[in-house]
Design a protein around this motif. Structure first.
Motif, mmCIF file in Angstrom:
data_model
loop_
_atom_site.group_PDB
_atom_site.id
_atom_site.type_symbol
_atom_site.label_atom_id
_atom_site.label_comp_id
_atom_site.label_asym_id
_atom_site.label_seq_id
_atom_site.Cartn_x
_atom_site.Cartn_y
_atom_site.Cartn_z
ATOM 1 N N ALA A 127 3.992 -3.133 -7.513
ATOM 2 C CA ALA A 127 4.958 -2.693 -6.720
ATOM 3 C C ALA A 127 5.577 -3.664 -5.707
ATOM 4 O O ALA A 127 6.703 -3.888 -5.491
ATOM 5 N N GLY A 128 4.755 -4.478 -5.249
ATOM 6 C CA GLY A 128 5.074 -5.499 -4.178
ATOM 7 C C GLY A 128 5.903 -6.630 -4.858
ATOM 8 O O GLY A 128 7.136 -7.011 -4.442
ATOM 9 N N ALA A 129 5.464 -7.195 -6.109
ATOM 10 C CA ALA A 129 5.965 -7.933 -7.067
ATOM 11 C C ALA A 129 7.448 -7.467 -7.311
ATOM 12 O O ALA A 129 8.597 -8.129 -7.342
ATOM 13 N N VAL A 130 7.700 -6.031 -7.761
ATOM 14 C CA VAL A 130 8.933 -5.447 -8.308
ATOM 15 C C VAL A 130 9.842 -5.586 -7.181
ATOM 16 O O VAL A 130 10.954 -5.825 -7.178
ATOM 17 N N ALA A 188 0.609 -1.330 0.132
ATOM 18 C CA ALA A 188 0.126 0.132 0.083
ATOM 19 C C ALA A 188 0.858 1.170 0.102
ATOM 20 O O ALA A 188 0.423 2.148 -0.863
ATOM 21 N N PHE A 189 2.035 1.089 0.823
ATOM 22 C CA PHE A 189 2.874 2.281 0.785
ATOM 23 C C PHE A 189 3.401 2.724 -0.488
ATOM 24 O O PHE A 189 3.730 3.535 -0.998
ATOM 25 N N LEU A 190 4.065 1.513 -0.881
ATOM 26 C CA LEU A 190 4.461 1.680 -2.134
ATOM 27 C C LEU A 190 3.796 2.172 -3.347
ATOM 28 O O LEU A 190 4.107 2.816 -4.297
ATOM 29 N N ALA A 191 2.542 1.653 -3.467
ATOM 30 C CA ALA A 191 1.676 2.267 -4.462
ATOM 31 C C ALA A 191 1.415 3.651 -4.167
ATOM 32 O O ALA A 191 1.090 4.352 -5.243
ATOM 33 N N ASP A 192 1.287 3.929 -2.929
ATOM 34 C CA ASP A 192 1.059 5.467 -2.634
ATOM 35 C C ASP A 192 2.029 6.556 -3.114
ATOM 36 O O ASP A 192 1.865 7.515 -3.659
ATOM 37 N N ARG A 193 3.389 6.069 -3.088
ATOM 38 C CA ARG A 193 4.549 6.535 -3.299
ATOM 39 C C ARG A 193 4.782 6.578 -4.796
ATOM 40 O O ARG A 193 4.993 7.621 -5.508
ATOM 41 N N VAL A 230 11.090 11.945 -5.463
ATOM 42 C CA VAL A 230 11.438 10.816 -4.543
ATOM 43 C C VAL A 230 12.850 11.261 -3.885
ATOM 44 O O VAL A 230 12.802 11.137 -2.293
ATOM 45 N N LEU A 231 13.526 11.724 -4.522
ATOM 46 C CA LEU A 231 14.971 12.135 -3.779
ATOM 47 C C LEU A 231 14.689 13.192 -2.749
ATOM 48 O O LEU A 231 14.939 13.220 -1.693
ATOM 49 N N ALA A 291 6.897 4.145 -15.401
ATOM 50 C CA ALA A 291 8.265 3.813 -14.297
ATOM 51 C C ALA A 291 7.733 3.966 -12.973
ATOM 52 O O ALA A 291 8.970 3.625 -12.018
ATOM 53 N N ALA A 292 6.670 4.456 -12.482
ATOM 54 C CA ALA A 292 6.385 4.965 -11.189
ATOM 55 C C ALA A 292 6.531 3.765 -10.070
ATOM 56 O O ALA A 292 7.255 4.052 -8.969
ATOM 57 N N GLU A 293 5.866 2.662 -10.382
ATOM 58 C CA GLU A 293 6.085 1.533 -9.226
ATOM 59 C C GLU A 293 7.503 1.225 -9.082
ATOM 60 O O GLU A 293 7.969 0.792 -8.036
ATOM 61 N N ILE A 294 8.339 1.261 -10.290
ATOM 62 C CA ILE A 294 9.788 0.922 -10.313
ATOM 63 C C ILE A 294 10.516 1.836 -9.287
ATOM 64 O O ILE A 294 11.289 1.391 -8.537
ATOM 65 N N PHE A 295 10.344 3.072 -9.669
ATOM 66 C CA PHE A 295 11.112 4.120 -8.684
ATOM 67 C C PHE A 295 10.622 4.038 -7.182
ATOM 68 O O PHE A 295 11.450 3.837 -6.400
#
Lengths: 334, 289
Positions: free
Chosen positions: B225-228, B17-22, B89-90, B48-52
């Motif tokens: 995002a979880g799988a990545v 959930a947090f990764l999806a939010d980010r 992100v940075l 590329a958002a979920e990869i970042f």
């Protein structure tokens, strides 16, 4: 990262004088200066990593590779990958030196040098060897008569053209204290020596061998030796001739150029390179913006592709040997 | 090989959930910043958002207080034009103050369309000329192994970037030198400036190509995002002398804004404030759905 095997022998059945590629080092001790400079740096504690693109016998890095296989990377025939990877290596604290023919390094990899090495301000050392027309009848694909021009135009890149092996070795040693990325322009390792093994190198400083009121010859690289020889002949003919070895082309020793232009009636630049964009152009830029009224003559390759011939024949044809340079001077004063 | 690294901190922990939010934060911030520039690469960021998000919040060992920490994991972008998605992100992680984002692309800003390592803390390598990054990462992985450090090097590549010859030079060398800490991530969104990758210069069978070059190939849904995260964490732990890894992340160019998903022209574009607000609302609504 495998070291080269130390094969230099030829079969006993072959007559003396036959040779093969892996024997280049034994035949050509001038090639050792690159490796010797890197070995000096390792001894001084510099974290050298040397790389080449399938030319370790041509540039003599085989000697370094055999001594420090863990500090040598064979990239194969992929020059652009090598330059970009050297930049990546530099970010990890390594001091990378990568070497290949100048024609490939400066031209094929120009954009990698600009983007990955210079724009990033990384201390990568690029060794472009067999510059100018040194590869003779191998032809234009293997000649580099544009590399000074191209490398000089890249912001933040230092351009050095040593006159001989000892000066190259000294410049490599001195590079430990030079933070900028560097393009070293070196020849074949068969060049006559100008300097002794005790020569020291200072980036950004030309070497004034002599001064003269009629003429100052400003030469670089392989042309320093014939320029000095030509000056000797010309002095016997009554000319007052000075010679400067402009071993660093960028940053140029502007004060030395101005002093020569103030002192001499004529400044003659001599380079194994197109007169467009090279040493002559760099000197012209300074003289054009200075109050001196000295005349400038640029001698080199005049915007053409070289004929096919053995190197020494080409040097004679293009008047890039001592008799040729002296003849150019006589024409100027005729 | 003895390690120069005595004690590495744990990898960051983040749930799905947090990764999806980010990831949606990446998208909405990119829209906001592109509004400042009045032109930008929306859909290249969205794929590329979920990869970042997975890398920076769930995989990579980094320390924003020490951007030059020698043991940090590295991230490079062959598709440097998606940097507008990385800058937020940075800032979020504390590499630089968030206010710096507000000057994106304005005179003297460290933040431009492509990332510049000499100007932006946290950028591990500059980019902008497509095709160099895998070679840059190769050099980093070589340097890491030579200095006995255990960091991993993640290199995000565009699928159009597969058309650059230098990528395959690096692919050969990475496998030859067995750089197990080198991970290529191909953002397989299917489009480039002039159309679909298949139409411009096709790259399939892509997985077979990487396998043939000697890489350990994995495929993943690039928007899971979880799988990545799980896959990249696993690959980060490979031995330094293993074969390098290639992850083909199947993504949707423009993911999150419906009309962009259907139109590859949004590789580059501009949304006026009202449309930008609607796109941000759509992304947020999608996250709640």
């Amino acid at each position: 990262m495998s070291a080269a095997s130390a094969t230099t022998a030829t079969p006993a059945t072959l007559a003396e004088g036959s040779w093969q590629y892996r024997g280049l080092n034994a035949q050509n001790p001038g090639l050792d200066h690159l490796s010797d400079g890197l070995l000096d740096l390792v001894e001084a504690g510099v974290p050298v990593v040397a790389g080449t693109a399938d030319l370790q016998y041509s540039n003599g890095l085989v000697k370094f590779a055999q001594r420090h296989p863990d500090r040598f990377v064979q990239f194969g025939i992929s020059e652009q990958n090598m330059v970009s990877a050297a930049a990546g290596l530099a970010t990890t604290g390594a001091s990378p030196f990568v070497a290949t023919f100048a024609s490939f390094l400066a031209l094929l990899c120009c954009e990698q040098i600009r983007m990955d090495v210079a724009y990033t301000k990384l201390p990568v050392r690029l060794i472009g060897h067999h510059t100018g027309i040194a590869l003779g009848f191998y032809g234009t694909s293997h000649h580099a008569t544009e590399d000074i021009s191209v490398m000089r135009a890249i912001a933040g890149l230092t351009v050095v053209s040593p006159a001989d092996g000892p000066q190259l070795r000294a410049a490599i040693r001195a590079s430990a204290e030079w933070p900028e990325p560097i393009y070293f322009r070196t020849s074949r390792g068969r060049d006559p020596q100008v300097y002794g093994d005790d020569v020291v190198f200072e980036f950004g400083k030309g070497i004034e061998h002599s001064t003269g009121t009629d003429l100052t010859i400003i030469a670089c690289g392989t042309q320093v030796h014939p320029a000095l020889r030509a000056a000797e002949v010309l002095r016997q003919e009554g000319y007052s001739v000075g010679v400067i070895d402009m071993a660093t082309i960028k940053p140029l020793d502007v004060e030395l150029v101005r002093a020569a232009a103030d002192r001499s009636s004529v400044v003659l630049t001599v380079e194994e390179h197109n007169v467009l964009g090279g040493l002559g152009a760099a000197v012209a830029e300074v003289m054009a913006e200075s109050p001196s009224r000295a005349r400038l003559v640029r001698h080199g390759i005049h915007d053409e592709y070289s004929l096919i011939a053995p190197p020494t024949h080409l040097y004679a044809h293009y008047r890039l040997d001592a008799p040729g340079i002296a003849a150019v001077v006589r024409e100027i004063f005729a | 090989m003895p390690s120069a690294t005595t004690l590495l901190p744990d990898r960051p922990v983040a749930d799905e959930a947090f990764l999806a939010d980010r990831a949606d934060f990446v998208r909405t911030e990119a829209i906001r910043l592109i509004e400042l520039a009045k032109v930008g690469h929306y859909s290249s960021v969205f794929s590329a958002a979920e990869i970042f998000s997975a890398l920076y919040y769930g995989v990579m060992r980094t320390d924003a207080s020490r951007p030059d920490w020698p043991d940090r994991d590295r991230f490079l972008m062959g598709k440097g034009h998606a940097a507008v998605g990385l800058f937020p992100v940075l800032a979020d992680l504390g590499y630089f103050p968030a206010e710096v984002l507000n000057g994106y692309t304005r005179l003297g800003s460290p933040l431009g369309d492509h990332p510049d390592m000499t100007k932006v803390p946290g950028i591990d390598f500059s980019s902008g000329s497509i095709g160099h990054a895998l070679s840059n990462g190769l050099g980093m992985a070589l340097g890491g192994r030579m200095s006995a450090r255990e960091f991993s090097v993640f290199v995000m590549l565009g699928d159009g970037e597969m058309q650059e010859g230098q990528v395959w030079e690096a692919a050969l060398a990475g496998a030859h030198h067995r750089l197990g800490k080198l991970v290529a991530i191909v953002d397989r969104n299917g489009f480039q400036l002039d159309g679909s990758v298949d139409d411009v210069i096709g790259i399939e069978p892509l997985a077979d190509k990487w396998r043939a070059f000697g890489w350990d190939v994995h495929e993943v849904d690039g928007h899971d995002a979880g799988a990545v995260r799980d896959l990249l964490r696993q690959l980060a732990e490979r031995p330094a002398d293993a074969a390098p890894s290639c992850v083909i992340a199947h993504t949707l160019k423009g993911k999150g804004v419906a009309y962009m998903e259907e139109e590859p022209g949004w590789h580059l574009g501009y949304l006026v404030p009202a449309d930008a607000a609607a796109a941000i609302a759509e992304i947020r609504a999608g996250a709640r759905a």
